[in-house]
Design an enzyme around this catalytic site. Sequence first.
Site, PDB file in Angstrom:
ATOM      1  N   ARG A  27      -8.607 -10.133   0.798  1.00  0.00           N
ATOM      2  CA  ARG A  27      -9.665  -8.920   0.575  1.00  0.00           C
ATOM      3  C   ARG A  27     -11.043  -9.207   0.958  1.00  0.00           C
ATOM      4  O   ARG A  27     -11.674  -9.606  -0.235  1.00  0.00           O
ATOM      5  CB  ARG A  27      -9.303  -8.266  -0.906  1.00  0.00           C
ATOM      6  CG  ARG A  27      -8.307  -7.570  -0.910  1.00  0.00           C
ATOM      7  CD  ARG A  27      -7.903  -7.077  -2.332  1.00  0.00           C
ATOM      8  NE  ARG A  27      -6.973  -8.064  -2.744  1.00  0.00           N
ATOM      9  CZ  ARG A  27      -7.069  -8.299  -4.248  1.00  0.00           C
ATOM     10  NH1 ARG A  27      -8.229  -8.128  -5.020  1.00  0.00           N
ATOM     11  NH2 ARG A  27      -6.253  -9.381  -4.817  1.00  0.00           N
ATOM     12  N   ARG A  32     -15.338  -6.220  -3.064  1.00  0.00           N
ATOM     13  CA  ARG A  32     -16.463  -5.318  -3.477  1.00  0.00           C
ATOM     14  C   ARG A  32     -17.931  -6.302  -3.385  1.00  0.00           C
ATOM     15  O   ARG A  32     -18.853  -5.926  -4.164  1.00  0.00           O
ATOM     16  CB  ARG A  32     -16.320  -4.867  -5.107  1.00  0.00           C
ATOM     17  CG  ARG A  32     -15.178  -3.605  -4.920  1.00  0.00           C
ATOM     18  CD  ARG A  32     -14.560  -3.421  -5.983  1.00  0.00           C
ATOM     19  NE  ARG A  32     -13.599  -4.288  -6.162  1.00  0.00           N
ATOM     20  CZ  ARG A  32     -12.570  -4.633  -7.403  1.00  0.00           C
ATOM     21  NH1 ARG A  32     -12.724  -3.668  -8.138  1.00  0.00           N
ATOM     22  NH2 ARG A  32     -11.842  -5.674  -7.196  1.00  0.00           N
ATOM     23  N   ARG A  77     -18.396   3.224   0.235  1.00  0.00           N
ATOM     24  CA  ARG A  77     -17.024   3.826  -0.854  1.00  0.00           C
ATOM     25  C   ARG A  77     -17.437   4.613  -2.110  1.00  0.00           C
ATOM     26  O   ARG A  77     -16.667   4.936  -2.604  1.00  0.00           O
ATOM     27  CB  ARG A  77     -16.227   2.481  -1.279  1.00  0.00           C
ATOM     28  CG  ARG A  77     -15.234   1.858  -0.341  1.00  0.00           C
ATOM     29  CD  ARG A  77     -14.048   2.681  -0.263  1.00  0.00           C
ATOM     30  NE  ARG A  77     -13.652   3.012  -1.499  1.00  0.00           N
ATOM     31  CZ  ARG A  77     -13.061   2.421  -2.558  1.00  0.00           C
ATOM     32  NH1 ARG A  77     -12.794   1.211  -2.399  1.00  0.00           N
ATOM     33  NH2 ARG A  77     -13.062   2.985  -3.841  1.00  0.00           N
ATOM     34  N   ASP A  90      -4.689  -1.361   2.407  1.00  0.00           N
ATOM     35  CA  ASP A  90      -3.863  -1.895   1.448  1.00  0.00           C
ATOM     36  C   ASP A  90      -2.373  -2.150   1.445  1.00  0.00           C
ATOM     37  O   ASP A  90      -1.937  -1.294   2.252  1.00  0.00           O
ATOM     38  CB  ASP A  90      -4.479  -1.072  -0.008  1.00  0.00           C
ATOM     39  CG  ASP A  90      -4.066  -2.081  -1.086  1.00  0.00           C
ATOM     40  OD1 ASP A  90      -4.773  -2.992  -1.562  1.00  0.00           O
ATOM     41  OD2 ASP A  90      -2.835  -2.033  -1.470  1.00  0.00           O
ATOM     42  N   TYR A 108       5.080  -4.140  -7.423  1.00  0.00           N
ATOM     43  CA  TYR A 108       4.381  -2.965  -7.683  1.00  0.00           C
ATOM     44  C   TYR A 108       5.342  -1.760  -8.215  1.00  0.00           C
ATOM     45  O   TYR A 108       4.926  -0.800  -9.096  1.00  0.00           O
ATOM     46  CB  TYR A 108       3.209  -2.587  -6.827  1.00  0.00           C
ATOM     47  CG  TYR A 108       2.075  -3.605  -6.845  1.00  0.00           C
ATOM     48  CD1 TYR A 108       0.993  -3.616  -8.019  1.00  0.00           C
ATOM     49  CD2 TYR A 108       1.843  -4.532  -5.857  1.00  0.00           C
ATOM     50  CE1 TYR A 108       0.110  -4.632  -7.840  1.00  0.00           C
ATOM     51  CE2 TYR A 108       0.956  -5.397  -5.679  1.00  0.00           C
ATOM     52  CZ  TYR A 108       0.130  -5.508  -6.800  1.00  0.00           C
ATOM     53  OH  TYR A 108      -0.959  -6.271  -6.801  1.00  0.00           O
TER      54      TYR A 108
HETATM   55  O1  1CP Z   1     -11.505  -6.983   3.778  1.00  0.00           O
HETATM   56  C1  1CP Z   1     -10.735  -6.176   3.615  1.00  0.00           C
HETATM   57  O2  1CP Z   1     -11.086  -4.892   3.381  1.00  0.00           O
HETATM   58  C2  1CP Z   1      -9.123  -6.520   3.349  1.00  0.00           C
HETATM   59  C3  1CP Z   1      -8.361  -5.263   3.015  1.00  0.00           C
HETATM   60  C4  1CP Z   1      -7.485  -5.600   1.936  1.00  0.00           C
HETATM   61  C5  1CP Z   1      -6.122  -6.417   1.900  1.00  0.00           C
HETATM   62  C6  1CP Z   1      -5.777  -7.377   3.208  1.00  0.00           C
HETATM   63  C7  1CP Z   1      -7.297  -4.814   0.814  1.00  0.00           C
HETATM   64  C8  1CP Z   1      -8.253  -3.784   0.429  1.00  0.00           C
HETATM   65  N1  1CP Z   1      -5.983  -5.032  -0.011  1.00  0.00           N
HETATM   66  C9  1CP Z   1      -5.382  -6.099   0.807  1.00  0.00           C
HETATM   67  C10 1CP Z   1      -4.065  -6.619   0.498  1.00  0.00           C
HETATM   68  C11 1CP Z   1      -3.522  -6.430  -0.794  1.00  0.00           C
HETATM   69  N2  1CP Z   1      -3.742  -5.608  -1.929  1.00  0.00           N
HETATM   70  C12 1CP Z   1      -2.926  -7.408  -1.433  1.00  0.00           C
HETATM   71  C13 1CP Z   1      -2.546  -8.809  -0.735  1.00  0.00           C
HETATM   72  C14 1CP Z   1      -3.543  -9.826  -0.463  1.00  0.00           C
HETATM   73  C15 1CP Z   1      -4.047 -10.278  -1.934  1.00  0.00           C
HETATM   74  O3  1CP Z   1      -3.364 -10.936  -2.633  1.00  0.00           O
HETATM   75  O4  1CP Z   1      -5.189 -10.239  -2.196  1.00  0.00           O
HETATM   76  C16 1CP Z   1      -2.630  -7.254  -2.563  1.00  0.00           C
HETATM   77  C17 1CP Z   1      -2.025  -7.851  -3.659  1.00  0.00           C
HETATM   78  C18 1CP Z   1      -3.110  -5.898  -2.999  1.00  0.00           C
HETATM   79  C19 1CP Z   1      -2.997  -5.115  -4.284  1.00  0.00           C
HETATM   80  C20 1CP Z   1      -4.278  -4.689  -4.790  1.00  0.00           C
HETATM   81  N3  1CP Z   1      -5.124  -3.539  -4.187  1.00  0.00           N
HETATM   82  C21 1CP Z   1      -5.131  -5.193  -5.926  1.00  0.00           C
HETATM   83  C22 1CP Z   1      -4.587  -6.200  -6.556  1.00  0.00           C
HETATM   84  C23 1CP Z   1      -4.132  -5.903  -7.930  1.00  0.00           C
HETATM   85  C24 1CP Z   1      -3.440  -6.796  -8.878  1.00  0.00           C
HETATM   86  O5  1CP Z   1      -2.132  -6.830  -9.045  1.00  0.00           O
HETATM   87  O6  1CP Z   1      -4.142  -7.804  -9.256  1.00  0.00           O
HETATM   88  C25 1CP Z   1      -6.224  -4.400  -6.056  1.00  0.00           C
HETATM   89  C26 1CP Z   1      -7.334  -4.827  -6.689  1.00  0.00           C
HETATM   90  C27 1CP Z   1      -6.128  -3.397  -4.908  1.00  0.00           C
HETATM   91  C28 1CP Z   1      -7.216  -2.600  -4.516  1.00  0.00           C
HETATM   92  C29 1CP Z   1      -8.051  -2.985  -3.190  1.00  0.00           C
HETATM   93  N4  1CP Z   1      -7.514  -3.404  -1.832  1.00  0.00           N
HETATM   94  C30 1CP Z   1      -8.521  -3.518  -0.992  1.00  0.00           C
HETATM   95  C31 1CP Z   1      -9.861  -3.414  -1.821  1.00  0.00           C
HETATM   96  C32 1CP Z   1     -11.109  -3.717  -1.364  1.00  0.00           C
HETATM   97  C33 1CP Z   1      -9.430  -3.108  -3.252  1.00  0.00           C
HETATM   98  C34 1CP Z   1     -10.367  -2.753  -4.205  1.00  0.00           C
HETATM   99  C35 1CP Z   1     -10.897  -1.363  -4.103  1.00  0.00           C
HETATM  100  C36 1CP Z   1     -11.602  -0.745  -5.410  1.00  0.00           C
HETATM  101  O7  1CP Z   1     -11.348  -1.027  -6.479  1.00  0.00           O
HETATM  102  O8  1CP Z   1     -12.667  -0.025  -5.149  1.00  0.00           O
END
Ligand code: 1CP
Length: 319
Positions: free
Chosen positions: A2, A6, A15, A51, A126
């Site tokens: 990711r 943020r 965002r 995501d 999930y």
């Molecule tokens: O550069 C980028 O923007 C990357 C895009 C990206 C990717 C590759 C996002 C955006 N999510 C992901 C994959 C993702 N999402 C994974 C696999 C990779 C990893 O392990 O990091 C997983 C497990 C998720 C699930 C997810 N989505 C979480 C984790 C929750 C947990 O169980 O701990 C979270 C916090 C999100 C939200 C999310 N996804 C992406 C962003 C930028 C965010 C944050 C959004 C926000 O809160 O504003």
Amino acid sequence: MRQAGRSLPEYRRVRADVPMLEACARPDMIVEITMQPVRRHGVDAAIYFSDIVVPLKAIGLDLDIKSGVGPVVADPVRDADGIKRLRELSPDDVPFVTEAVGTLVGELGTTPLIGFAGAPFTLASYLIEGGPSKNHERTKALMYGEPELWNDLMRRLSGITLEFLKVQIAAGAGAVQLFDSWVGALSAEDYRTSVLPHTSWIFERLGELDVPRIHFGVGTGELLSLLSEAGADVVGVDWRVPLDKAAQRVQPATALQGNLDPAALFAPWEVVAERAGDVLSRGRAAEGHIFNLGHGVLPDTDPDMLTRLTEFVHEESQT
Ligand code: 1CP
């Protein structure tokens, strides 16, 4: 990873008034956010902004991404009726992906775009738990207790994941990454029985499409050889196993990705440089090495540290 997370003020700005899943369905937002880390840090590849739950939303599941929490599922999937709700994904369900990837490939020029999807185990967690989970207890209860239902769920999720990746590849993604972030919660034996057949199926089918395939999970030290057996060209490693050791655990001719601890970026620059240098030198033991963090960028990371790190890796890897 990711990457944008943020940590970037420009990300927070775009965002500010747009909920996460809405941003993931709007080509203008996808393109802008995907480009931000490339513009700012000069990284060698872009990761498509989306995501792992986007394809599940696209087939009609009632889920949301809550700020500071992650994906939350309104009506968790825990029985045969729940599993039946998982219909196949068609490219028409995600027209915004095709549009955004097409635009991005044009804007990125020679910088490759990495597409991605969640792997069936992590998606299942999930869906079954209803949100982020520490122990994955309901997931494991279904996996251990009702293997037929489990395999039905995994087969459906594998089909959705494969189709989602194929849409990205068809639109021009130059590589794909399968995120099985939480699979490190399993023993090697349970992974082999309940997960490996499904991820192998996905990688085998992707193999026909001639794009490099990356496979990543967190806490997978004991699973690295099995993750690699699933068939990816590159295996991602978190920060817990040094790359020279990881290289001995994966299949021959498998490259590694990783593996600087994202929390190390909060230490003084000299420490970051020393650790990044160590990752690079240990990575030379592998068949190939893509420098990356061991997991996503933490939201409070100083963006300048990321720019400096990218420059350092570029300089060091020329020698
Ligand atoms: O550069 C980028 O923007 C990357 C895009 C990206 C990717 C590759 C996002 C955006 N999510 C992901 C994959 C993702 N999402 C994974 C696999 C990779 C990893 O392990 O990091 C997983 C497990 C998720 C699930 C997810 N989505 C979480 C984790 C929750 C947990 O169980 O701990 C979270 C916090 C999100 C939200 C999310 N996804 C992406 C962003 C930028 C965010 C944050 C959004 C926000 O809160 O504003």
